[in-house]
Design an enzyme around this catalytic site. Structure first.
Site, PDB file in Angstrom:
ATOM      1  N   TYR A 154       0.832  -1.217   0.000  1.00  0.00           N
ATOM      2  CA  TYR A 154       0.000   0.000   0.000  1.00  0.00           C
ATOM      3  C   TYR A 154       0.863   1.262   0.000  1.00  0.00           C
ATOM      4  CZ  TYR A 154      -4.583   2.221   0.755  1.00  0.00           C
ATOM      5  OH  TYR A 154      -5.730   2.946   0.625  1.00  0.00           O
ATOM      6  N   LYS A 161      -3.607   8.083   3.549  1.00  0.00           N
ATOM      7  CA  LYS A 161      -4.847   7.787   4.286  1.00  0.00           C
ATOM      8  C   LYS A 161      -4.743   8.261   5.742  1.00  0.00           C
ATOM      9  CE  LYS A 161      -7.601   5.866   1.247  1.00  0.00           C
ATOM     10  NZ  LYS A 161      -8.613   6.746   0.611  1.00  0.00           N
TER      11      LYS A 161
HETATM   12  N1  LIG Z   1     -10.988  -0.532  -3.181  1.00  0.00           N
HETATM   13  C1  LIG Z   1     -10.545  -0.691  -1.961  1.00  0.00           C
HETATM   14  O1  LIG Z   1     -10.018  -1.747  -1.585  1.00  0.00           O
HETATM   15  C2  LIG Z   1     -10.703   0.417  -0.965  1.00  0.00           C
HETATM   16  C3  LIG Z   1     -10.627   0.120   0.410  1.00  0.00           C
HETATM   17  C4  LIG Z   1     -10.740   1.169   1.329  1.00  0.00           C
HETATM   18  C5  LIG Z   1     -10.938   2.457   0.885  1.00  0.00           C
HETATM   19  N2  LIG Z   1     -11.010   2.704  -0.465  1.00  0.00           N
HETATM   20  C6  LIG Z   1     -11.192   4.093  -0.895  1.00  0.00           C
HETATM   21  O2  LIG Z   1     -12.450   4.246  -1.496  1.00  0.00           O
HETATM   22  C7  LIG Z   1     -12.408   5.386  -2.334  1.00  0.00           C
HETATM   23  C8  LIG Z   1     -13.003   5.032  -3.691  1.00  0.00           C
HETATM   24  O3  LIG Z   1     -12.203   4.081  -4.334  1.00  0.00           O
HETATM   25  P1  LIG Z   1     -12.796   2.833  -5.136  1.00  0.00           P
HETATM   26  O4  LIG Z   1     -12.201   1.621  -4.514  1.00  0.00           O
HETATM   27  O5  LIG Z   1     -14.271   2.932  -5.280  1.00  0.00           O
HETATM   28  O6  LIG Z   1     -12.053   2.952  -6.550  1.00  0.00           O
HETATM   29  P2  LIG Z   1     -12.434   3.762  -7.893  1.00  0.00           P
HETATM   30  O7  LIG Z   1     -11.237   3.640  -8.768  1.00  0.00           O
HETATM   31  O8  LIG Z   1     -13.719   3.264  -8.434  1.00  0.00           O
HETATM   32  O9  LIG Z   1     -12.618   5.241  -7.365  1.00  0.00           O
HETATM   33  C9  LIG Z   1     -11.551   6.151  -7.193  1.00  0.00           C
HETATM   34  C10 LIG Z   1     -12.038   7.463  -7.764  1.00  0.00           C
HETATM   35  O10 LIG Z   1     -11.095   8.510  -7.547  1.00  0.00           O
HETATM   36  C11 LIG Z   1     -11.253   9.390  -8.643  1.00  0.00           C
HETATM   37  N3  LIG Z   1     -10.147  10.335  -8.758  1.00  0.00           N
HETATM   38  C12 LIG Z   1      -8.824  10.063  -8.939  1.00  0.00           C
HETATM   39  N4  LIG Z   1      -8.127  11.217  -9.067  1.00  0.00           N
HETATM   40  C13 LIG Z   1      -9.042  12.242  -8.952  1.00  0.00           C
HETATM   41  C14 LIG Z   1      -8.960  13.661  -9.012  1.00  0.00           C
HETATM   42  N5  LIG Z   1      -7.795  14.296  -9.212  1.00  0.00           N
HETATM   43  N6  LIG Z   1     -10.098  14.392  -8.854  1.00  0.00           N
HETATM   44  C15 LIG Z   1     -11.291  13.773  -8.655  1.00  0.00           C
HETATM   45  N7  LIG Z   1     -11.437  12.430  -8.608  1.00  0.00           N
HETATM   46  C16 LIG Z   1     -10.329  11.679  -8.760  1.00  0.00           C
HETATM   47  C17 LIG Z   1     -11.358   8.445  -9.830  1.00  0.00           C
HETATM   48  O11 LIG Z   1     -11.903   9.096 -10.965  1.00  0.00           O
HETATM   49  C18 LIG Z   1     -12.282   7.371  -9.281  1.00  0.00           C
HETATM   50  O12 LIG Z   1     -13.634   7.690  -9.546  1.00  0.00           O
HETATM   51  C19 LIG Z   1     -10.951   5.840  -2.376  1.00  0.00           C
HETATM   52  O13 LIG Z   1     -10.743   6.853  -1.411  1.00  0.00           O
HETATM   53  C20 LIG Z   1     -10.227   4.576  -1.948  1.00  0.00           C
HETATM   54  O14 LIG Z   1      -8.934   4.832  -1.426  1.00  0.00           O
HETATM   55  C21 LIG Z   1     -10.920   1.720  -1.389  1.00  0.00           C
END
Ligand SMILES: NC(=O)c1ccc[n+]([C@@H]2O[C@H](COP(=O)([O-])OP(=O)(O)OC[C@H]3O[C@@H](n4cnc5c(N)ncnc54)[C@H](O)[C@@H]3O)[C@@H](O)[C@H]2O)c1
Length: 255
Positions: A154, A161
């Site tokens: 990570y 985070k």
């Molecule tokens: N997938 C996992 O395992 C996981 C676990 C815990 C937390 N998260 C968090 O959940 C959130 C959503 O992620 P996800 O897993 O749905 O993946 P995802 O790839 O579907 O979503 C990430 C989003 O961030 C957007 N993004 C990136 N750069 C950007 C910018 N400059 N301006 C605006 N938007 C931007 C992307 O367009 C995308 O829609 C994130 O904060 C991620 O860290 C994900």
């Protein structure tokens, strides 16, 4: 029976694909009675196509959280469709490839800075951009991946985070007097686009098969979306600066 977001207007960032946590949050929010507006980053036609799969039609506004003009104009652009907001969802994370996957010791500051800007500072930037629309209070909810621990692969998303989690507490401190609550959902691993961009993400996710008290399904973003919707609702009226784990309970297990 009315839904738990009946009459609420919610702005949701972060829809990219159907695997996005934000997509399921938007679907559940609409099912629970909310009027939803989305923001998309970069690939707007893709986001619009995915948004058509939601139960009800939605507007998609362009928002790159590192673009000052996009942020400065956001409130006015939202007002063309909705007069006020009751909730804002930050579902955004990004780190350059050299900040992920086992390269922690060699990542240059420029890449760390990008990860911090887009993944952590943006919670403050987005919240302030939406503040003029939240005169009667509201809820801001973001998504984290438990920053108490150093995880395999990570890398600099971990410190990003940790910064997001601290930012959320400071926002909670400063916006409480406006009756704005700021909380995070700490989600377990989900096979979204963001996750797949982390080399070796599968190894990280395998920990959940071994240690999560509740069975965890990395292909299902709905539990995280439900947590976000609950925090947006009136059912957490005195909760702010909080991190709710939607991780199958893994955070509570030592070994
Ligand atoms: N997938 C996992 O395992 C996981 C676990 C815990 C937390 N998260 C968090 O959940 C959130 C959503 O992620 P996800 O897993 O749905 O993946 P995802 O790839 O579907 O979503 C990430 C989003 O961030 C957007 N993004 C990136 N750069 C950007 C910018 N400059 N301006 C605006 N938007 C931007 C992307 O367009 C995308 O829609 C994130 O904060 C991620 O860290 C994900």
């Amino acid at each position: 029976m009315s839904g738990i977001l009946e009459g609420k207007r919610i702005l949701i960032t972060g829809v990219l694909l159907e695997s996005s946590i934000a997509f399921h949050t938007a679907r559940l929010a609409q099912e629970q009675g909310a009027e939803v507006i989305l923001t998309g980053f970069g690939r707007l036609t893709l986001v619009e196509r995915i948004a058509k799969r939601l139960p009800k039609p939605v507007q998609v506004l362009e928002l790159d959280v590192s673009n000052a003009e996009h942020l400065d104009t956001l409130a006015d652009r939202v007002r063309e469709h909705l007069p006020t907001l009751d909730g804002v969802v930050h579902s955004i994370g990004f780190a350059p490839q050299d900040a992920l996957g086992g390269n922690f010791l060699n990542t240059p500051w420029e890449s760390v800075a990008t990860a911090m800007h887009v993944s952590a500072y943006s919670l403050k930037a987005l919240t302030m951009a939406c503040l003029p629309l939240m005169q009667d209070g509201g809820a801001v909810v973001g998504l984290t991946f438990d920053a108490q621990f150093a995880w395999p692969k990570y890398d600099w998303m971990g410190p990003a985070k940790a910064a997001l989690e601290a930012t959320s507490r400071y926002l909670a401190r400063d916006l409480g007097e406006r009756d704005i609550r700021v909380n995070l959902v700490s989600a377990g691993p989900i096979g979204s686009m963001a996750a797949k961009s982390i080399p070796g993400f599968e190894d990280l996710a395998a920990t959940w098969d071994q240690r999560s008290p509740l069975k965890w399904d990395i292909s299902n973003p709905e539990p995280a979306g439900r947590g976000v919707v609950a925090l947006l609702s009136d059912w957490f009226p005195k909760t702010t600066g909080e991190i709710v784990h939607v991780d199958g309970g893994l955070h509570a297990i030592g070994a």
